[in-house]
Design a protein around this motif. Structure first.
Motif, short mmCIF file in Angstrom:
data_model
loop_
_atom_site.label_atom_id
_atom_site.label_comp_id
_atom_site.label_asym_id
_atom_site.label_seq_id
_atom_site.Cartn_x
_atom_site.Cartn_y
_atom_site.Cartn_z
N UNK A 225 36.13 9.89 29.21
CA UNK A 225 37.19 8.72 29.77
C UNK A 225 37.60 7.59 28.41
N UNK A 226 38.08 6.86 27.71
CA UNK A 226 38.54 6.14 27.26
C UNK A 226 37.80 5.73 26.45
N UNK A 227 36.97 5.49 25.55
CA UNK A 227 35.48 5.06 25.22
C UNK A 227 35.69 4.70 23.21
N UNK A 228 34.57 4.50 22.67
CA UNK A 228 34.30 4.12 21.65
C UNK A 228 33.69 3.17 21.18
N UNK A 229 33.19 3.49 19.57
CA UNK A 229 32.33 2.58 18.84
C UNK A 229 32.88 0.93 18.53
N UNK A 230 32.03 -0.07 18.75
CA UNK A 230 32.25 -1.47 19.27
C UNK A 230 31.98 -1.85 17.33
N UNK A 231 33.49 -2.78 16.80
CA UNK A 231 33.38 -2.82 15.15
C UNK A 231 32.28 -4.49 16.06
N UNK A 232 31.73 -4.69 14.32
CA UNK A 232 30.73 -5.74 13.53
C UNK A 232 31.63 -7.00 14.62
N UNK A 233 30.40 -7.40 15.42
CA UNK A 233 30.56 -8.58 15.59
C UNK A 233 31.27 -8.95 16.99
N UNK A 234 31.83 -7.51 17.64
CA UNK A 234 33.04 -7.74 18.79
C UNK A 234 32.34 -7.15 20.02
N UNK A 235 32.32 -7.80 20.72
CA UNK A 235 32.13 -7.75 22.62
C UNK A 235 31.73 -6.37 22.73
N UNK A 236 31.49 -5.83 23.72
CA UNK A 236 31.61 -4.87 24.98
C UNK A 236 32.52 -4.55 24.87
N UNK A 237 33.24 -6.34 26.01
CA UNK A 237 34.10 -5.81 27.01
C UNK A 237 35.50 -5.70 26.22
N UNK A 238 35.29 -6.98 24.86
CA UNK A 238 37.13 -6.49 23.72
C UNK A 238 36.60 -5.63 23.37
N UNK A 239 35.63 -4.45 23.22
CA UNK A 239 35.46 -2.85 22.49
C UNK A 239 36.32 -2.27 23.48
N UNK A 240 36.19 -2.40 24.42
CA UNK A 240 36.44 -1.58 25.33
C UNK A 240 38.57 -1.99 26.19
N UNK A 241 38.27 -3.12 25.43
CA UNK A 241 39.82 -3.23 26.20
C UNK A 241 40.42 -2.65 25.12
N UNK A 242 40.01 -3.04 23.89
CA UNK A 242 40.87 -2.25 21.92
C UNK A 242 40.92 -0.95 22.49
N UNK A 243 39.57 -0.01 22.28
CA UNK A 243 39.85 1.40 23.08
C UNK A 243 40.72 2.13 23.57
#
Length: 143
Positions: free
Chosen positions: A43-61
């Protein structure tokens, strides 16, 4: 630079079981990405950036790895496992693809839209298969 969670030894990531309605109108397709570094389908996935929420990271990834915009749906189980003796936590969502165009990149060299049974067979890591079942259960009546 390591995130706050990584400074405490935990690698935090987020991703999605990305889906769309099949072009023939019969059911849905899910998106798997191929990562040449690991030679796996996942599945598309990746590490969170500092200060990023998991939901925002999921959309970005999803955007970075697939070229697709998406709308998060139901949260799915959180995966927990060790990577090089460090704990990793991956937050997942079911997410509908809203459109976009895939371009191979340094992390992902191929993308496939597959029926759920095809995806189940292609997924490299057995721990990813229950996420497919969970996502499909959240989509009952949608597709």
């Amino acid at each position: 630079m390591p995130t706050a969670a990584e400074q405490h030894g935990v690698v935090e990531a987020a991703g999605c079981v990305l889906w769309r309605r099949a072009h023939d109108g019969e059911g849905i397709e899910v998106c798997l990405v191929h990562r040449p570094k690991y030679d796996d389908w996942s599945w598309p996935k990746g590490k969170l950036h500092d200060g990023e929420t998991p939901a925002d990271a999921a959309v970005r990834e999803v955007r970075e790895e697939t070229g697709m915009a998406c709308r998060l749906g139901a949260p799915l189980s959180t995966a927990r496992y060790l990577v090089r003796d460090r704990p990793k936590v991956v937050h997942y969502w079911a997410a509908e693809a809203l459109g976009g165009h895939f371009q191979p990149n340094g992390e992902v060299d191929a993308l496939r839209w597959l029926t759920p049974p095809e995806a189940r067979a292609l997924l490299t890591h057995p721990l990813n298969r229950p996420l497919l079942d969970e996502a499909l259960a959240t989509l009952e009546g949608v597709a």
